[in-house]
Write a protein that holds these residues in place. Structure first.
Motif, PDB file in Angstrom:
ATOM      1  N   VAL A   1       0.874  -1.169   0.000  1.00 15.04           N
ATOM      2  CA  VAL A   1       0.000   0.000   0.000  1.00 15.04           C
ATOM      3  C   VAL A   1       0.913   1.221   0.000  1.00 15.04           C
ATOM      4  O   VAL A   1       1.838   1.296   0.821  1.00 15.04           O
ATOM      5  N   PRO A   2       0.693   2.161  -0.925  1.00 15.36           N
ATOM      6  CA  PRO A   2       1.566   3.331  -0.979  1.00 15.36           C
ATOM      7  C   PRO A   2       1.658   4.047   0.373  1.00 15.36           C
ATOM      8  O   PRO A   2       0.656   4.232   1.062  1.00 15.36           O
ATOM      9  N   ASN A   3       2.885   4.391   0.752  1.00 21.00           N
ATOM     10  CA  ASN A   3       3.166   5.152   1.977  1.00 21.00           C
ATOM     11  C   ASN A   3       2.661   4.469   3.240  1.00 21.00           C
ATOM     12  O   ASN A   3       2.192   5.142   4.160  1.00 21.00           O
ATOM     13  N   ALA A   4       2.756   3.132   3.284  1.00 20.75           N
ATOM     14  CA  ALA A   4       2.204   2.421   4.448  1.00 20.75           C
ATOM     15  C   ALA A   4       2.980   1.153   4.777  1.00 20.75           C
ATOM     16  O   ALA A   4       3.673   0.587   3.938  1.00 20.75           O
ATOM     17  N   VAL A   5       2.808   0.743   6.029  1.00 22.19           N
ATOM     18  CA  VAL A   5       3.219  -0.574   6.498  1.00 22.19           C
ATOM     19  C   VAL A   5       1.922  -1.329   6.744  1.00 22.19           C
ATOM     20  O   VAL A   5       1.038  -0.840   7.444  1.00 22.19           O
ATOM     21  N   VAL A   6       1.782  -2.508   6.157  1.00 21.70           N
ATOM     22  CA  VAL A   6       0.562  -3.306   6.286  1.00 21.70           C
ATOM     23  C   VAL A   6       0.908  -4.602   7.023  1.00 21.70           C
ATOM     24  O   VAL A   6       1.895  -5.256   6.700  1.00 21.70           O
ATOM     25  N   ILE A   7       0.085  -4.955   8.011  1.00 17.38           N
ATOM     26  CA  ILE A   7       0.310  -6.174   8.790  1.00 17.38           C
ATOM     27  C   ILE A   7      -0.915  -7.066   8.670  1.00 17.38           C
ATOM     28  O   ILE A   7      -2.036  -6.614   8.912  1.00 17.38           O
ATOM     29  N   LYS A   8      -0.699  -8.321   8.280  1.00 19.63           N
ATOM     30  CA  LYS A   8      -1.784  -9.299   8.176  1.00 19.63           C
ATOM     31  C   LYS A   8      -1.467 -10.458   9.114  1.00 19.63           C
ATOM     32  O   LYS A   8      -0.439 -11.106   8.983  1.00 19.63           O
ATOM     33  N   THR A   9      -2.351 -10.701  10.042  1.00 17.54           N
ATOM     34  CA  THR A   9      -2.153 -11.778  11.008  1.00 17.54           C
ATOM     35  C   THR A   9      -2.368 -13.134  10.347  1.00 17.54           C
ATOM     36  O   THR A   9      -3.372 -13.343   9.677  1.00 17.54           O
ATOM     37  N   ILE A  10      -1.407 -14.030  10.553  1.00 17.73           N
ATOM     38  CA  ILE A  10      -1.540 -15.404  10.075  1.00 17.73           C
ATOM     39  C   ILE A  10      -2.052 -16.266  11.219  1.00 17.73           C
ATOM     40  O   ILE A  10      -3.023 -17.003  11.070  1.00 17.73           O
ATOM     41  N   ILE A  11      -1.403 -16.160  12.383  1.00 15.23           N
ATOM     42  CA  ILE A  11      -1.832 -16.868  13.599  1.00 15.23           C
ATOM     43  C   ILE A  11      -1.648 -15.920  14.776  1.00 15.23           C
ATOM     44  O   ILE A  11      -0.609 -15.267  14.883  1.00 15.23           O
ATOM     45  N   LYS A  12      -2.634 -15.857  15.661  1.00 14.24           N
ATOM     46  CA  LYS A  12      -2.519 -15.029  16.868  1.00 14.24           C
ATOM     47  C   LYS A  12      -2.982 -15.863  18.057  1.00 14.24           C
ATOM     48  O   LYS A  12      -4.134 -16.288  18.114  1.00 14.24           O
ATOM     49  N   LYS A  13      -2.062 -16.095  18.983  1.00 12.82           N
ATOM     50  CA  LYS A  13      -2.337 -16.877  20.187  1.00 12.82           C
ATOM     51  C   LYS A  13      -1.748 -16.151  21.386  1.00 12.82           C
ATOM     52  O   LYS A  13      -0.882 -15.285  21.232  1.00 12.82           O
ATOM     53  N   THR A  14      -2.151 -16.526  22.574  1.00  7.75           N
ATOM     54  CA  THR A  14      -1.576 -15.902  23.769  1.00  7.75           C
ATOM     55  C   THR A  14      -0.089 -16.214  23.888  1.00  7.75           C
ATOM     56  O   THR A  14       0.664 -15.450  24.482  1.00  7.75           O
ATOM     57  N   SER A  15       0.352 -17.326  23.308  1.00  9.85           N
ATOM     58  CA  SER A  15       1.755 -17.725  23.391  1.00  9.85           C
ATOM     59  C   SER A  15       2.621 -17.124  22.289  1.00  9.85           C
ATOM     60  O   SER A  15       3.834 -17.330  22.264  1.00  9.85           O
ATOM     61  N   GLY A  16       2.015 -16.373  21.370  1.00 11.70           N
ATOM     62  CA  GLY A  16       2.781 -15.737  20.308  1.00 11.70           C
ATOM     63  C   GLY A  16       1.941 -15.511  19.073  1.00 11.70           C
ATOM     64  O   GLY A  16       0.755 -15.832  19.047  1.00 11.70           O
ATOM     65  N   ASN A  17       2.571 -14.938  18.049  1.00 11.94           N
ATOM     66  CA  ASN A  17       1.840 -14.717  16.804  1.00 11.94           C
ATOM     67  C   ASN A  17       2.773 -14.737  15.611  1.00 11.94           C
ATOM     68  O   ASN A  17       3.986 -14.583  15.753  1.00 11.94           O
ATOM     69  N   VAL A  18       2.163 -14.951  14.441  1.00  5.01           N
ATOM     70  CA  VAL A  18       2.868 -14.942  13.166  1.00  5.01           C
ATOM     71  C   VAL A  18       2.122 -13.965  12.272  1.00  5.01           C
ATOM     72  O   VAL A  18       0.896 -14.044  12.153  1.00  5.01           O
ATOM     73  N   SER A  19       2.874 -13.034  11.658  1.00  5.60           N
ATOM     74  CA  SER A  19       2.257 -12.028  10.793  1.00  5.60           C
ATOM     75  C   SER A  19       3.047 -11.889   9.507  1.00  5.60           C
ATOM     76  O   SER A  19       4.271 -12.049   9.498  1.00  5.60           O
ATOM     77  N   ALA A  20       2.346 -11.556   8.422  1.00 11.28           N
ATOM     78  CA  ALA A  20       2.981 -11.138   7.181  1.00 11.28           C
ATOM     79  C   ALA A  20       2.923  -9.619   7.178  1.00 11.28           C
ATOM     80  O   ALA A  20       1.898  -9.031   7.543  1.00 11.28           O
ATOM     81  N   VAL A  21       4.030  -8.987   6.793  1.00 14.68           N
ATOM     82  CA  VAL A  21       4.112  -7.531   6.847  1.00 14.68           C
ATOM     83  C   VAL A  21       4.690  -7.016   5.531  1.00 14.68           C
ATOM     84  O   VAL A  21       5.675  -7.569   5.030  1.00 14.68           O
ATOM     85  N   SER A  22       4.061  -5.963   4.972  1.00 14.66           N
ATOM     86  CA  SER A  22       4.627  -5.322   3.787  1.00 14.66           C
ATOM     87  C   SER A  22       4.977  -3.876   4.125  1.00 14.66           C
ATOM     88  O   SER A  22       4.257  -3.208   4.867  1.00 14.66           O
ATOM     89  N   PHE A  23       6.092  -3.411   3.599  1.00 15.68           N
ATOM     90  CA  PHE A  23       6.572  -2.052   3.799  1.00 15.68           C
ATOM     91  C   PHE A  23       6.713  -1.394   2.434  1.00 15.68           C
ATOM     92  O   PHE A  23       7.401  -1.936   1.566  1.00 15.68           O
ATOM     93  N   ASP A  24       6.119  -0.235   2.250  1.00 17.38           N
ATOM     94  CA  ASP A  24       6.387   0.535   1.049  1.00 17.38           C
ATOM     95  C   ASP A  24       7.745   1.220   1.234  1.00 17.38           C
ATOM     96  O   ASP A  24       8.202   1.442   2.360  1.00 17.38           O
ATOM     97  N   SER A  25       8.376   1.571   0.143  1.00 18.00           N
ATOM     98  CA  SER A  25       9.672   2.230   0.185  1.00 18.00           C
ATOM     99  C   SER A  25       9.608   3.499   1.031  1.00 18.00           C
ATOM    100  O   SER A  25       8.666   4.282   0.925  1.00 18.00           O
ATOM    101  N   GLY A  26      10.591   3.666   1.923  1.00 18.05           N
ATOM    102  CA  GLY A  26      10.668   4.835   2.772  1.00 18.05           C
ATOM    103  C   GLY A  26       9.938   4.701   4.096  1.00 18.05           C
ATOM    104  O   GLY A  26      10.058   5.557   4.965  1.00 18.05           O
ATOM    105  N   GLU A  27       9.185   3.629   4.284  1.00 19.04           N
ATOM    106  CA  GLU A  27       8.445   3.418   5.531  1.00 19.04           C
ATOM    107  C   GLU A  27       9.326   2.708   6.551  1.00 19.04           C
ATOM    108  O   GLU A  27      10.328   2.085   6.198  1.00 19.04           O
ATOM    109  N   ASN A  28       8.944   2.770   7.831  1.00 22.71           N
ATOM    110  CA  ASN A  28       9.705   2.079   8.863  1.00 22.71           C
ATOM    111  C   ASN A  28       8.832   1.813  10.080  1.00 22.71           C
ATOM    112  O   ASN A  28       7.755   2.382  10.210  1.00 22.71           O
TER     113      ASN A  28
END
Length: 111
Positions: free
Chosen positions: A20-47
């Motif tokens: 997504v232009p000018n954004a960091v996007v996070i999509k949860t794959i698994i979310k548990k009380t013991s931890g989580n796994v996420s896919a994350v995309s960063f547009d250029s220049g984001e942090n």
């Protein structure tokens, strides 16, 4: 409310999240009380601003190139490369160019 990826159904991680232009996007794959796994995309220049997590974080770059800062040390990771950000370390992630990653946080085993 964001939901997890459907279980028992195959998917290609790099395809479940878009840039997504000018954004960091996070999509949860698994979310548990013991931890989580996420896919994350960063547009250029984001942090992600500097933070300290009480847990280890496993980062794997699945597309592009990322700059990972851990306690004032910068490392460049490219597609296929991974790193473990140790618990209690100052860290930040920067996109000098756009990239996608998997972030895995394990919350068990800490007191």
């Amino acid at each position: 409310m964001e939901t997890e990826i459907e279980k028992s159904r195959s998917f290609i991680v790099v395809e479940i999240i878009e840039y997504v232009p000018n954004a960091v996007v996070i999509k949860t794959i698994i979310k548990k009380t013991s931890g989580n796994v996420s896919a994350v995309s960063f547009d250029s220049g984001e942090n992600l601003t500097e933070k300290v997590s009480p847990f280890d974080t496993f980062i794997q770059i699945i597309e592009g190139k990322a700059e990972i800062w851990i306690d004032d040390l910068s490392q460049i990771l490219e597609t296929g490369e991974s790193i473990i950000i140790p618990a209690h370390s100052r860290n930040s992630i920067k996109a000098n160019e756009r990239f996608k990653m998997i972030s895995t946080i394990i919350k068990s085993g800490y007191d």
